[in-house]
Motif scaffolding. Structure first.
Motif, PDB file in Angstrom:
ATOM      1  N   GLU A   1       1.864   9.535  -5.610  1.00  0.00           N
ATOM      2  CA  GLU A   1       2.580  10.933  -5.237  1.00  0.00           C
ATOM      3  C   GLU A   1       3.559  11.417  -6.094  1.00  0.00           C
ATOM      4  O   GLU A   1       3.794  12.678  -6.355  1.00  0.00           O
ATOM      5  N   HIS A   2       4.304  10.462  -6.681  1.00  0.00           N
ATOM      6  CA  HIS A   2       5.426  11.064  -7.680  1.00  0.00           C
ATOM      7  C   HIS A   2       5.020  10.921  -9.058  1.00  0.00           C
ATOM      8  O   HIS A   2       5.608  10.677 -10.115  1.00  0.00           O
ATOM      9  N   GLY A   3       3.758  10.878  -9.355  1.00  0.00           N
ATOM     10  CA  GLY A   3       3.150  10.767 -10.651  1.00  0.00           C
ATOM     11  C   GLY A   3       3.269   9.761 -11.451  1.00  0.00           C
ATOM     12  O   GLY A   3       3.172   9.369 -12.450  1.00  0.00           O
ATOM     13  N   LYS A   4       3.665   8.517 -11.042  1.00  0.00           N
ATOM     14  CA  LYS A   4       3.877   6.955 -11.759  1.00  0.00           C
ATOM     15  C   LYS A   4       2.744   6.260 -11.734  1.00  0.00           C
ATOM     16  O   LYS A   4       1.907   6.018 -10.418  1.00  0.00           O
ATOM     17  N   SER A   5       2.076   6.286 -12.626  1.00  0.00           N
ATOM     18  CA  SER A   5       0.718   5.416 -12.696  1.00  0.00           C
ATOM     19  C   SER A   5       0.966   3.988 -12.897  1.00  0.00           C
ATOM     20  O   SER A   5       2.052   3.511 -13.404  1.00  0.00           O
ATOM     21  N   ARG A   6       0.159   2.993 -12.246  1.00  0.00           N
ATOM     22  CA  ARG A   6       0.387   1.761 -12.252  1.00  0.00           C
ATOM     23  C   ARG A   6      -0.851   1.449 -13.141  1.00  0.00           C
ATOM     24  O   ARG A   6      -1.633   0.717 -12.368  1.00  0.00           O
ATOM     25  N   LYS A   7      -0.544   1.184 -14.281  1.00  0.00           N
ATOM     26  CA  LYS A   7      -1.274   0.674 -15.357  1.00  0.00           C
ATOM     27  C   LYS A   7      -0.913  -0.732 -15.592  1.00  0.00           C
ATOM     28  O   LYS A   7       0.304  -0.795 -16.028  1.00  0.00           O
TER      29      LYS A   7
ATOM     30  N   SER B   1       0.759  -1.170  -0.107  1.00  0.00           N
ATOM     31  CA  SER B   1      -0.124   0.033  -0.032  1.00  0.00           C
ATOM     32  C   SER B   1       0.903   1.393  -0.028  1.00  0.00           C
ATOM     33  O   SER B   1       0.629   2.241  -0.646  1.00  0.00           O
ATOM     34  N   LYS B   2       1.933   1.314   0.811  1.00  0.00           N
ATOM     35  CA  LYS B   2       2.811   2.214   0.848  1.00  0.00           C
ATOM     36  C   LYS B   2       3.631   2.577  -0.510  1.00  0.00           C
ATOM     37  O   LYS B   2       3.568   3.809  -0.941  1.00  0.00           O
ATOM     38  N   SER B   3       3.923   1.716  -1.052  1.00  0.00           N
ATOM     39  CA  SER B   3       4.283   1.573  -2.378  1.00  0.00           C
ATOM     40  C   SER B   3       3.420   2.285  -3.478  1.00  0.00           C
ATOM     41  O   SER B   3       4.167   2.937  -4.172  1.00  0.00           O
ATOM     42  N   MET B   4       2.335   1.980  -3.467  1.00  0.00           N
ATOM     43  CA  MET B   4       1.320   2.421  -4.312  1.00  0.00           C
ATOM     44  C   MET B   4       0.910   3.794  -4.159  1.00  0.00           C
ATOM     45  O   MET B   4       1.088   4.690  -5.252  1.00  0.00           O
ATOM     46  N   ILE B   5       1.008   4.420  -2.906  1.00  0.00           N
ATOM     47  CA  ILE B   5       0.961   5.762  -2.643  1.00  0.00           C
ATOM     48  C   ILE B   5       2.064   6.384  -2.854  1.00  0.00           C
ATOM     49  O   ILE B   5       2.027   7.707  -3.595  1.00  0.00           O
TER      50      ILE B   5
END
Length: 152
Positions: free
Chosen positions: A133-139, A125-129
């Motif tokens: 926050e750094h604009g990296k989308s996880r698609k 969860s922390k990694s996803m947040i």
């Protein structure tokens, strides 16, 4: 008499030679034959001694008496060392088996597993947040292949 497992004999030979030597199939076959003969000889002698003493179960005691009667006494110290190693291995296995039958130990393991799962979940969860926050989308880029029938 049954065949000894060839792979087991090959592994034993490999261990005995530290893996430094290659062995022909003929050599392995000869070792298997000699091992079978040795086992048969010692077993027959131990059985004879056991029956002479009016017993119905061959024990280690009869094994060592058979070795002595066959005048193979020089092997006894090495065989006793091996016996001790085997006893230690069996003891460790029994202790491990007992631990997994102990309800308290199983509860402790289950609790540790839950804690590890929760920790991994929090880290994910922390990694996803952090990524958001750094604009990296996880698609996820998942493409499905369609059958020829579906495309028509």
């Amino acid at each position: 008499m049954e065949q000894l497992p060839k792979a087991t004999v090959q592994q034993f030979i490999k261990t005995s030679t530290n893996g430094d030597m290659k062995c022909s199939n003929e050599f392995v076959t000869q070792v298997m034959s000699m091992a079978r003969e040795y086992i048969q000889l010692v077993s027959d002698q131990a059985n004879t001694i056991c029956l002479e003493q009016g017993k119905k179960t061959i024990s280690g005691e009869f094994f060592y008496k058979a070795i002595q009667k066959l005048k193979l006494d020089s092997q006894i110290p090495h065989l006793k060392e091996i016996e001790e190693e085997i006893k230690e291995e069996v003891n460790v296995k029994n202790q491990n088996r007992a631990r997994f039958q102990d309800e308290e130990h199983l509860k402790q393991l289950e609790e540790q597993q839950k804690q590890l799962y929760e920790k991994a979940k929090l880290e994910n969860s922390k990694s996803m947040i952090d990524d958001e926050e750094h604009g990296k989308s996880r698609k996820l880029n998942i493409q499905f292949e369609q059958d020829d029938e579906d495309q028509q």
